[in-house]
Scaffold this motif. Structure first.
Motif, mmCIF file in Angstrom:
data_model
loop_
_atom_site.group_PDB
_atom_site.id
_atom_site.type_symbol
_atom_site.label_atom_id
_atom_site.label_comp_id
_atom_site.label_asym_id
_atom_site.label_seq_id
_atom_site.Cartn_x
_atom_site.Cartn_y
_atom_site.Cartn_z
ATOM 1 N N VAL A 183 -18.155 -9.532 68.710
ATOM 2 C CA VAL A 183 -17.412 -8.270 68.826
ATOM 3 C C VAL A 183 -15.963 -8.545 69.242
ATOM 4 O O VAL A 183 -15.022 -8.022 68.637
ATOM 5 C CB VAL A 183 -18.125 -7.302 69.804
ATOM 6 C CG1 VAL A 183 -17.246 -6.114 70.141
ATOM 7 C CG2 VAL A 183 -19.465 -6.845 69.216
ATOM 8 N N ALA A 184 -15.781 -9.393 70.247
ATOM 9 C CA ALA A 184 -14.421 -9.707 70.705
ATOM 10 C C ALA A 184 -13.627 -10.448 69.627
ATOM 11 O O ALA A 184 -12.445 -10.161 69.410
ATOM 12 C CB ALA A 184 -14.486 -10.544 71.979
ATOM 13 N N ALA A 185 -14.271 -11.367 68.918
ATOM 14 C CA ALA A 185 -13.579 -12.137 67.885
ATOM 15 C C ALA A 185 -13.187 -11.253 66.709
ATOM 16 O O ALA A 185 -12.102 -11.405 66.150
ATOM 17 C CB ALA A 185 -14.459 -13.292 67.409
ATOM 18 N N MET A 186 -14.036 -10.339 66.333
ATOM 19 C CA MET A 186 -13.693 -9.423 65.238
ATOM 20 C C MET A 186 -12.555 -8.508 65.658
ATOM 21 O O MET A 186 -11.654 -8.222 64.865
ATOM 22 C CB MET A 186 -14.904 -8.602 64.802
ATOM 23 C CG MET A 186 -15.910 -9.393 64.015
ATOM 24 S SD MET A 186 -15.307 -9.793 62.370
ATOM 25 C CE MET A 186 -16.856 -9.989 61.517
ATOM 26 N N ARG A 187 -12.598 -8.054 66.895
ATOM 27 C CA ARG A 187 -11.548 -7.169 67.401
ATOM 28 C C ARG A 187 -10.185 -7.860 67.353
ATOM 29 O O ARG A 187 -9.183 -7.244 67.016
ATOM 30 C CB ARG A 187 -11.880 -6.746 68.833
ATOM 31 C CG ARG A 187 -11.033 -5.616 69.348
ATOM 32 C CD ARG A 187 -11.442 -5.168 70.747
ATOM 33 N NE ARG A 187 -12.820 -4.713 70.777
ATOM 34 C CZ ARG A 187 -13.712 -5.066 71.705
ATOM 35 N NH1 ARG A 187 -13.372 -5.871 72.683
ATOM 36 N NH2 ARG A 187 -14.951 -4.609 71.664
ATOM 37 N N SER A 188 -10.160 -9.160 67.675
ATOM 38 C CA SER A 188 -8.887 -9.882 67.725
ATOM 39 C C SER A 188 -8.567 -10.654 66.450
ATOM 40 O O SER A 188 -7.501 -11.251 66.348
ATOM 41 C CB SER A 188 -8.894 -10.847 68.918
ATOM 42 O OG SER A 188 -9.853 -11.873 68.710
ATOM 43 N N GLY A 189 -9.492 -10.666 65.476
ATOM 44 C CA GLY A 189 -9.258 -11.411 64.235
ATOM 45 C C GLY A 189 -9.360 -12.910 64.413
ATOM 46 O O GLY A 189 -8.724 -13.674 63.684
ATOM 47 N N ASP A 190 -10.174 -13.365 65.359
ATOM 48 C CA ASP A 190 -10.347 -14.787 65.671
ATOM 49 C C ASP A 190 -11.333 -15.422 64.684
ATOM 50 O O ASP A 190 -12.540 -15.474 64.922
ATOM 51 C CB ASP A 190 -10.841 -14.921 67.112
ATOM 52 C CG ASP A 190 -11.046 -16.352 67.559
ATOM 53 O OD1 ASP A 190 -10.943 -17.286 66.727
ATOM 54 O OD2 ASP A 190 -11.340 -16.541 68.754
ATOM 55 N N GLY A 213 -15.820 -4.668 65.770
ATOM 56 C CA GLY A 213 -15.086 -4.697 67.035
ATOM 57 C C GLY A 213 -15.363 -3.506 67.927
ATOM 58 O O GLY A 213 -15.128 -3.551 69.133
ATOM 59 N N ARG A 214 -15.895 -2.426 67.351
ATOM 60 C CA ARG A 214 -16.255 -1.223 68.130
ATOM 61 C C ARG A 214 -17.759 -1.109 68.372
ATOM 62 O O ARG A 214 -18.220 -0.100 68.901
ATOM 63 C CB ARG A 214 -15.780 0.027 67.398
ATOM 64 C CG ARG A 214 -14.289 0.199 67.345
ATOM 65 C CD ARG A 214 -13.883 1.569 66.814
ATOM 66 N NE ARG A 214 -14.467 1.866 65.523
ATOM 67 C CZ ARG A 214 -13.842 1.777 64.346
ATOM 68 N NH1 ARG A 214 -12.594 1.397 64.312
ATOM 69 N NH2 ARG A 214 -14.458 2.078 63.224
ATOM 70 N N GLN A 215 -18.513 -2.122 67.986
ATOM 71 C CA GLN A 215 -19.974 -2.057 68.081
ATOM 72 C C GLN A 215 -20.428 -1.811 69.508
ATOM 73 O O GLN A 215 -19.978 -2.477 70.430
ATOM 74 C CB GLN A 215 -20.588 -3.361 67.561
ATOM 75 C CG GLN A 215 -22.099 -3.387 67.612
ATOM 76 C CD GLN A 215 -22.730 -2.382 66.663
ATOM 77 O OE1 GLN A 215 -22.447 -2.382 65.480
ATOM 78 N NE2 GLN A 215 -23.593 -1.534 67.184
ATOM 79 N N GLN A 216 -21.347 -0.866 69.662
ATOM 80 C CA GLN A 216 -21.979 -0.574 70.949
ATOM 81 C C GLN A 216 -23.434 -1.050 70.885
ATOM 82 O O GLN A 216 -24.103 -0.878 69.868
ATOM 83 C CB GLN A 216 -21.940 0.926 71.251
ATOM 84 C CG GLN A 216 -20.543 1.484 71.395
ATOM 85 C CD GLN A 216 -19.827 0.911 72.593
ATOM 86 O OE1 GLN A 216 -20.358 0.895 73.697
ATOM 87 N NE2 GLN A 216 -18.618 0.416 72.377
ATOM 88 N N TYR A 217 -23.907 -1.622 71.968
ATOM 89 C CA TYR A 217 -25.255 -2.196 72.004
ATOM 90 C C TYR A 217 -26.316 -1.171 71.611
ATOM 91 O O TYR A 217 -27.201 -1.456 70.820
ATOM 92 C CB TYR A 217 -25.529 -2.756 73.410
ATOM 93 C CG TYR A 217 -26.727 -3.660 73.482
ATOM 94 C CD1 TYR A 217 -26.614 -5.018 73.199
ATOM 95 C CD2 TYR A 217 -27.979 -3.168 73.840
ATOM 96 C CE1 TYR A 217 -27.707 -5.856 73.270
ATOM 97 C CE2 TYR A 217 -29.074 -3.999 73.908
ATOM 98 C CZ TYR A 217 -28.936 -5.338 73.625
ATOM 99 O OH TYR A 217 -30.025 -6.175 73.684
ATOM 100 N N GLN A 218 -26.213 0.034 72.134
ATOM 101 C CA GLN A 218 -27.226 1.056 71.862
ATOM 102 C C GLN A 218 -27.235 1.518 70.410
ATOM 103 O O GLN A 218 -28.178 2.146 69.956
ATOM 104 C CB GLN A 218 -27.097 2.259 72.809
ATOM 105 C CG GLN A 218 -25.878 3.112 72.578
ATOM 106 C CD GLN A 218 -24.670 2.691 73.379
ATOM 107 O OE1 GLN A 218 -24.635 1.619 73.966
ATOM 108 N NE2 GLN A 218 -23.650 3.537 73.407
ATOM 109 N N ASP A 219 -26.192 1.159 69.641
ATOM 110 C CA ASP A 219 -26.107 1.550 68.234
ATOM 111 C C ASP A 219 -26.580 0.452 67.279
ATOM 112 O O ASP A 219 -26.515 0.624 66.062
ATOM 113 C CB ASP A 219 -24.677 1.949 67.874
ATOM 114 C CG ASP A 219 -24.232 3.201 68.618
ATOM 115 O OD1 ASP A 219 -25.094 4.049 68.913
ATOM 116 O OD2 ASP A 219 -23.036 3.310 68.919
#
Length: 152
Positions: A55-62, A108-114
């Motif tokens: 999630v963090a890597a997708m958010r930052s484009g890593d 990058g916006r993924q929530q665990y409950q979803d």
């Protein structure tokens, strides 16, 4: 008016008064998702770190981190084409072509409950990315969580 007819009228009125379902899954809690992962794949606790990294890597484009979380060959579908990416180097080199900005934002916006959990793996961002527990040996005594498919 018969009782049967009255019951049908009441049932119809209740259906009309209910909010529309709109095709969405019922809300689930983090613990329900965790339990479902554990039930179908085991090592739900081990899923947390790769999920957070992705999630963090997708958010930052890593691209390097995303590539390091994938199992190869990796099937990637983008723009109506299917690619079998052979290794992390190829993935990083072609990251911008293989992972759309929409997919990066959604994951990058993924929530665990979803998360959606099936016997195939764990689906993120409405199917944009699938992660699975990949066996490290023939007996599958050990496994690790990895990206097993990307569907832009």
């Amino acid at each position: 008016m018969s009782r049967h007819f009255a019951a049908l009228l009441l049932a119809g009125a209740m259906l009309l008064a209910a909010p529309p379902f709109a095709g969405r899954a019922a809300a689930q809690s983090d613990s329900e998702v965790y339990d479902r992962i554990e039930e179908l794949h085991g090592d739900a606790a081990g899923f947390d770190r790769p999920l957070r990294q992705l999630v963090a890597a997708m958010r930052s484009g890593d691209a390097e981190t995303v590539a390091g979380l994938a199992e190869y060959p990796l099937t990637v579908k983008v723009n109506g084409e299917t690619y079998d990416v052979e290794n992390a180097e190829d993935f990083v080199e072609n990251f911008d072509d293989l992972v759309t900005p929409e997919t990066r934002r959604a994951v990058g916006r993924q929530q665990y409950q979803d998360l959606f959990v099936s016997s195939e793996g764990v689906m993120l961002a409405n199917g944009a990315v699938w992660m699975g527990a990949v066996c490290d040996d023939n007996a599958c005594d050990d496994s690790h969580w990895a990206i097993i498919a990307i569907n832009n």
